[in-house]
Motif scaffolding. Structure first.
Motif, PDB file in Angstrom:
ATOM      1  N   ARG A 130       0.874  -1.144   0.008  1.00 31.81           N
ATOM      2  CA  ARG A 130      -0.015   0.112   0.112  1.00 31.81           C
ATOM      3  C   ARG A 130       0.905   1.205  -0.065  1.00 31.81           C
ATOM      4  O   ARG A 130       0.488   2.129   0.473  1.00 31.81           O
ATOM      5  N   ARG A 131       2.005   1.241  -0.434  1.00 30.11           N
ATOM      6  CA  ARG A 131       2.923   2.187  -0.581  1.00 30.11           C
ATOM      7  C   ARG A 131       3.337   2.812  -1.925  1.00 30.11           C
ATOM      8  O   ARG A 131       4.141   3.351  -2.175  1.00 30.11           O
ATOM      9  N   GLY A 132       2.574   1.955  -2.951  1.00 28.97           N
ATOM     10  CA  GLY A 132       2.974   2.444  -4.309  1.00 28.97           C
ATOM     11  C   GLY A 132       2.168   3.534  -4.809  1.00 28.97           C
ATOM     12  O   GLY A 132       1.689   4.455  -4.079  1.00 28.97           O
ATOM     13  N   LYS A 133       2.141   3.895  -6.286  1.00 31.82           N
ATOM     14  CA  LYS A 133       1.707   4.728  -6.954  1.00 31.82           C
ATOM     15  C   LYS A 133       0.343   5.315  -6.643  1.00 31.82           C
ATOM     16  O   LYS A 133      -0.052   6.368  -6.455  1.00 31.82           O
ATOM     17  N   PHE A 138      -3.131   9.346  -1.422  1.00 32.45           N
ATOM     18  CA  PHE A 138      -3.830   9.287  -0.288  1.00 32.45           C
ATOM     19  C   PHE A 138      -3.115   9.476   0.935  1.00 32.45           C
ATOM     20  O   PHE A 138      -3.328  10.289   1.954  1.00 32.45           O
ATOM     21  N   VAL A 139      -1.865   8.922   0.953  1.00 25.75           N
ATOM     22  CA  VAL A 139      -0.968   8.905   2.239  1.00 25.75           C
ATOM     23  C   VAL A 139      -0.519  10.334   2.290  1.00 25.75           C
ATOM     24  O   VAL A 139      -0.197  11.055   3.169  1.00 25.75           O
ATOM     25  N   GLU A 140      -0.005  10.864   1.396  1.00 24.42           N
ATOM     26  CA  GLU A 140       0.476  12.214   1.107  1.00 24.42           C
ATOM     27  C   GLU A 140      -0.678  13.306   1.396  1.00 24.42           C
ATOM     28  O   GLU A 140      -0.087  14.314   2.226  1.00 24.42           O
ATOM     29  N   GLN A 141      -1.562  13.242   1.361  1.00 24.26           N
ATOM     30  CA  GLN A 141      -2.803  14.080   1.787  1.00 24.26           C
ATOM     31  C   GLN A 141      -3.148  13.747   3.263  1.00 24.26           C
ATOM     32  O   GLN A 141      -3.339  14.863   3.958  1.00 24.26           O
ATOM     33  N   VAL A 142      -3.343  12.539   3.792  1.00 20.70           N
ATOM     34  CA  VAL A 142      -3.789  12.375   4.965  1.00 20.70           C
ATOM     35  C   VAL A 142      -2.491  12.581   6.262  1.00 20.70           C
ATOM     36  O   VAL A 142      -2.749  13.293   7.032  1.00 20.70           O
ATOM     37  N   ALA A 143      -1.360  11.794   5.855  1.00 19.94           N
ATOM     38  CA  ALA A 143      -0.317  11.847   6.801  1.00 19.94           C
ATOM     39  C   ALA A 143       0.121  12.917   7.552  1.00 19.94           C
ATOM     40  O   ALA A 143       0.124  13.051   8.709  1.00 19.94           O
TER      41      ALA A 143
END
Length: 192
Positions: A130-133, A138-143
């Motif tokens: 779950r760290r792919g393209k 989603f990760v960059e928006q939320v974290a």
């Protein structure tokens, strides 16, 4: 270089490592929010990881409301929000939402949570897969907008979450597996 100089250089390196390590610990030592109930779980990216977290909460007897597509106006009754980050093309399709729509939904949810002072727990439990393209937006928006980050070791192999937590002063806990995650959630939210 003689043995005495090597000893001094080794001592200097050791001191620097200790100093840098303690600086890093201070940078990531922001206080984790107290787990307050009621708590909702949602997904950012519609991976099945949100539902997996819901099942884990059921197993540890932590009462949660799971809604993978929660909207901002549905947050009013919650004091804590767990956002599980990870993209899934199948999940997005099944939910009838595309990537821009999901990002827009989460933008609204995160803004509402901040407005009403709902603690946001960002979880990344899907590992390296779950760290792919697909997951990156989603990760960059939320974290960076979380009050607390909980991630699995295999999802943080590149140190992304560690670096982000230090830069943004976000408390971070890295767990090995769901057993450790369950114990952490029990402690955080006082589940029996």
């Amino acid at each position: 270089m003689n043995w005495n100089q090597r000893g001094i250089n080794s001592a200097l390196v050791f001191f620097l490592v200790l100093s840098l390590g303690s600086l890093g610990a201070r940078a990531a030592s922001a206080q984790a929010p107290e787990g307050k109930l009621p708590v909702a779980i949602t997904s950012s990216g519609q991976s099945p990881d949100g539902f997996i977290l819901k099942m884990l909460c059921d197993r540890i007897k932590l009462k949660v409301a799971y809604n993978s597509l929660i909207k901002s106006d549905e947050l009013k009754d919650f004091k804590s929000l767990m956002v599980v980050m990870g993209g899934s093309a199948k999940g997005l399709g099944a939910a009838g939402i595309d990537e821009p729509g999901e990002l827009q939904r989460m933008q609204s949810v995160l803004a509402k949570a901040k407005e009403q002072k709902t603690a946001v727990y960002g979880l990344h439990i899907g590992g390296e897969a779950r760290r792919g393209k697909l997951s990156a937006p989603f990760v960059e928006q939320v974290a960076p907008r979380c009050d607390y980050l909980i991630v699995t070791e295999d999802g943080n192999k590149d140190g992304y979450f560690t670096t982000l937590a230090k830069e943004k002063q976000i408390p971070l806990t890295v767990v090995k597996d769901t057993q450790e995650l369950g114990a952490l959630l029990k402690k955080t939210f006082g589940a029996n």
